[in-house]
Motif scaffolding. Structure first.
Motif, short mmCIF file in Angstrom:
data_model
loop_
_atom_site.label_atom_id
_atom_site.label_comp_id
_atom_site.label_asym_id
_atom_site.label_seq_id
_atom_site.Cartn_x
_atom_site.Cartn_y
_atom_site.Cartn_z
N ARG C 6 39.10 48.10 28.17
CA ARG C 6 38.51 49.32 28.81
C ARG C 6 36.81 49.34 28.68
N GLU C 7 36.30 50.17 29.62
CA GLU C 7 34.85 50.46 29.32
C GLU C 7 34.64 51.23 28.10
N ILE C 9 30.96 51.33 26.90
CA ILE C 9 29.71 51.99 27.35
C ILE C 9 29.37 52.12 28.82
N LEU C 10 29.07 53.45 29.12
CA LEU C 10 28.74 53.44 30.59
C LEU C 10 27.40 54.37 30.64
N LYS C 12 24.62 55.75 33.32
CA LYS C 12 24.48 56.27 34.79
C LYS C 12 23.00 56.82 35.04
N ASP C 30 21.41 51.68 34.94
CA ASP C 30 23.06 51.86 35.20
C ASP C 30 23.72 50.58 34.34
N LEU C 31 24.55 50.91 33.67
CA LEU C 31 25.10 49.95 32.95
C LEU C 31 26.22 50.06 32.15
N SER C 32 27.28 49.09 32.68
CA SER C 32 28.72 49.30 32.13
C SER C 32 29.07 48.03 31.07
N ILE C 33 29.60 48.35 30.21
CA ILE C 33 29.85 47.50 29.24
C ILE C 33 31.40 47.26 28.67
N ARG C 34 32.10 46.52 28.80
CA ARG C 34 33.65 46.62 28.46
C ARG C 34 33.72 46.17 26.89
#
Lengths: 258, 280, 288
Positions: C6-7, C9-10, C12, C30-34
């Motif tokens: 799952r993600e 850290i998000l 925006k 913009d960063l998405s960390i799983r």
């Protein structure tokens, strides 16, 4: 007075019977020494108070560092002695100088054998402190925590102080030259960096602590807690007795200096 | 020349920090002092300007015994830049900060002014002359501290861990600056554990361990020896480890610098290319 | 069938400007960390890496005042609506200077500090402290004072203190700056071991890539407050090498060597990131 005079008040992590006493007990011992020392100006009383603390110093294994703190007090003791020579008799000067040493010993013993953490735990239990802390700082444990953190930072800042002195000497600063005014001004390059380092350290520490949940929404629990044991009760009883007797004697008899 | 003759030093607490250290530092030298934490590197540095006096042996700076000269006097020749710039900074402006040492040494206001300008220029700090040193970033404060020591143009410059927290560009600038200094005839001594920086700068390396000098020599010979490097809690530079793995191809083991590595590999790779071409 | 992690850290369009600053410290992030990723966050000094990290655990905006723009969700919580003390349950932070993050008189008390703040029962605190000490190998140090420890030991204790909070993400901001190279490698290795054992997500800020390339799969590069590269570590080093070098990022020496040889046409193929892969690639090239 070099920085080493602080050694006589620094806590050392040992596990002697004295160290293991509850901080409240030890504080009561300080009171039990303070009360007779302040009520009476008798030389025998002072000597007795001084000698009675010796076994505690020895059992606590802090006798050598106590000697260091006495050395630190030499200048002040001499000052007290001389001043009292002018205002009173030769004997009262001796008595009052001894009183100073008794008080110094008592506080030195307390701080050398009581860890700042335990002090904090003890302070935390005192209702007045919690109330004040809540009014002032918003959390009941904030005040005692502030106090113990300050104590913990003292040895670190002592090292910083020495480093600052070294660094400025390496730029040609001479602390032992010049008239009084010049010497005082020469301390500015020492005090300013030290002050700023202290502030920076506390800010970094505050960041780190906040990152670990301090001070927390609900009340804080403590992994360790203070427990009064039989030996604590015994000493508390003796201390209260000494305090009581001292007051009784004070109000009923006039004790001369010698 | 700074000479250490059989220098030993024991702290008042009984801790023995230096044992039988013999060392010469001459103008034009670039020396890196390396070793594990507690090996005695900073203790050694403090002997060079008299902050510490040896328990045994002696330290001579241009012929004078450090026990007979004040730290203030020695500081005219030996500049010691401490690791944390915050231990030095106290002035209202960067200009004042850099002028401090010059004033202590009794230079006239004209000389002070000129030197301050020159030094700020050399370190790229001229734009901050009127700024408060406390408002600058960490890297800038480090440069101000360096400027403050350099302003008095000491013959010997001792840097205590100058690369900590610096990014690659800042380290490049530092390397070039050091190069300028020792090619002008000054001596630069750097205390560091930054193996890659040393590998690229090629100083003479002095390895300290538990208060003793256990190795001395050019960077490529000292840093490519496994047992020595391990003792000092360091790691061998990447090039050295790489060439260790490629030893079977007839490559030497004492390579630490990328450029030398490249030249050596170019030879072997060109040979391989020729072989491939011949076989097809 | 394995499901995608799952993600956790998000970010925006995340931005922040400190009070009194001339320009934003970070903008347009913009960063998405799983979950369970090991991310290397790098860039030249002043690029905003530390500011971004501070947002992750709530130090920004709680400890540092300024203007916040955009959104940041950490394990479902919106950072702007939470106190740092709440976020500390999700994100742990290990600082650069080992000395200034430890303060108690014994290692054990220091590690207990975090859980104590959470108001947990004494038994729960005891359990967490013991677990944290076991998993970081700091049990033998438990009665020592933090200032008696070496830098490496201090950082492990700091890690233990953070682990006792049972976070899902740990941010380490240049944790090895003050450590010697050997100890630095140990601390990094220990961090990766913990990631595998406990399923943690790790974000490491580091200038010296060679320390982290063995463990990090993904690299995020920042410059002047913005993200300029974000992707698989090996691929980014291969395709965007010049960008990284130009920014002054401390690329691994073996990678630099390879790109120099590649430019001269003497080798071909992907840029190796560490010594072993470089040795094997070069070996192949030479034994043709």
């Amino acid at each position: 007075m070099s920085l080493r005079t602080l050694e006589g008040f620094k806590f050392s992590t040992l596990k002697t019977p004295v160290h293991l006493l509850d901080p409240r007990t030890k504080f009561l011992i300080v009171i039990a020494v303070l009360v007779p020392a302040l009520l009476f100006a008798n030389i025998y009383v002072m000597i007795a108070l001084l000698l009675s603390q010796l076994p505690l110093l020895l059992v606590g294994k802090v006798a050598r560092r106590w000697a260091l703190s006495l050395r630190a007090g030499v200048f002040l003791s001499a000052l007290i002695f001389v001043v009292n020579l002018f205002t009173g008799s030769y004997l009262s000067a001796i008595a009052l100088t001894l009183r100073f040493l008794v008080l110094l010993t008592s506080f030195s013993l307390f701080f050398m054998t009581t860890s700042p953490d335990d002090l904090g735990l003890a302070l935390d239990r005192i209702g007045a402190v919690r109330w004040l802390s809540r009014r002032w700082l918003g959390y009941p444990n904030a005040l005692s925590f502030t106090f113990t953190t300050a104590v913990r930072l003292v040895p670190t800042l002592a090292v910083d102080a020495q480093t600052v002195v070294d660094a400025q000497r390496s730029r040609g600063l001479e602390l032992d030259k010049g008239n009084l005014l010049k010497r005082v001004r020469n301390y500015i390059p020492i005090l300013i960096p030290l002050l700023l380092i202290a502030i920076r350290r506390s800010l970094e520490l505050a960041e780190a602590l906040e990152s670990r949940g301090f001070p927390g929404k609900e009340g804080r629990t403590s992994l360790f807690q203070l427990k009064l044991r039989p030996v604590d009760y015994a000493i508390i009883a003796v201390s209260l007795a000494i305090i009581g007797i001292s007051f009784w004697v004070y109000f009923h008899y006039k004790i001369p200096v010698l | 020349m700074i000479t250490l003759e059989k220098v030993s030093f024991t702290y008042r607490s009984g801790q023995r920090a230096l044992q039988d250290v013999d060392l010469n530092i001459e103008g034009g030298d670039f020396i890196a002092i390396m070793g594990e934490n507690g090996a005695g590197k900073t203790t050694l540095a403090k002997h060079l300007n008299g902050l510490l006096k040896p328990s045994q042996g002696r330290v001579l700076v241009d012929g004078e015994d450090t026990r007979k000269v004040s730290v203030a006097n020695l500081s005219r020749k030996v500049g010691l830049v401490f690791q944390n710039p915050d231990h030095l900074l106290f002035s209202e402006t960067v200009k004042d900060e850099v002028a401090f040492g010059l004033k202590n040494f009794g230079f006239t206001p004209e000389v002070v002014h000129k030197q301050v300008e020159r030094t700020l220029e050399a370190l790229g700090l001229s734009e901050y002359a009127e700024s408060s040193p406390f408002l600058l970033s960490g890297g800038e404060r480090k440069r101000v501290a360096l400027a403050a020591i350099l302003a008095t143009e000491p013959d010997y410059l001792i840097l205590d861990e100058p690369t900590i927290g610096q990014d690659y560009q800042q380290k490049e600038r530092l390397r070039n600056f050091i190069l300028q200094l020792y090619s002008q005839g000054k001596a630069v001594v750097m205390i560091t554990h930054d193996v890659e920086f040393v590998a690229e700068s090629n100083p003479k390396v002095i390895l300290l361990s538990q208060g003793r000098i256990v190795a001395r020599g050019p960077a490529d010979s000292v840093l490519s020896k496994d047992e020595l490097v391990k003792k000092a809690s360091l790691v061998r530079p990447q090039m050295s480890r790489l060439f260790g793995e490629l030893a079977k191809y007839g490559l030497p083991s004492d390579v630490v610098d990328v450029h030398r590595a490249r030249i050596l590999l170019e030879e072997k790779l060109s040979e391989a290319k020729v072989r491939v071409a011949q076989n097809s | 069938m394995a499901h995608a992690p799952r993600e956790i850290i998000l970010a925006k369009n995340l931005g922040f400007q400190y009070v009194g600053a001339q320009r934003a410290a970070i903008e347009g992030i913009d960063l998405s960390i799983r979950e369970n990723e090991f991310i290397l966050l790098t860039g030249p000094s002043g690029c905003g890496k530390t500011s971004l990290c501070r947002c992750l655990n709530g130090l920004i905006p709680n400890f540092y005042q300024g203007e916040w723009t955009g959104e940041l969700l950490v394990d479902g919580l919106s950072v702007t609506t939470q106190l740092t003390s709440e976020l500390s349950r999700k994100v742990g932070y290990v600082f650069q200077n080992p000395e200034n993050q430890l303060f108690a008189l014994t290692v054990e008390k220091d590690i207990a500090f975090g859980p104590e703040n959470l108001g947990l029962s004494r038994e729960e605190i005891r359990q967490r402290v013991d677990e944290a000490m076991n998993v970081t190998g700091t049990l033998p140090l438990k009665d020592l004072a933090p200032y008696e420890l070496s830098g490496g030991q201090q950082q492990r204790v700091a890690l233990a203190g953070v682990l006792a909070m049972k976070p899902s993400v740990i941010v380490l901001d240049e944790p090895t700056s003050f450590l010697d190279p050997h100890t630095a490698e140990e601390v990094m290795g220990a961090t990766d071991d913990l990631r595998r054992e406990l399923g943690l997500t790790i974000v490491v800020v580091e200038h010296r890539l060679d320390l982290v390339v063995r463990y990090a799969e993904r690299i995020v590069v920042m410059d002047a407050g913005k993200i300029v590269a974000d992707g698989d570590l090996e691929e980014t080093l291969d395709e965007k090498f010049d960008l990284l070098e130009g920014l002054g990022v401390g690329v691994p020496r073996v990678s630099l060597l390879w790109t120099m040889l590649r430019r001269d046409g003497l080798v071909s193929g992907k840029v190796p990131t560490h010594v072993e892969s470089a040795a094997s690639s070069l070996g192949d090239m030479m034994s043709q």
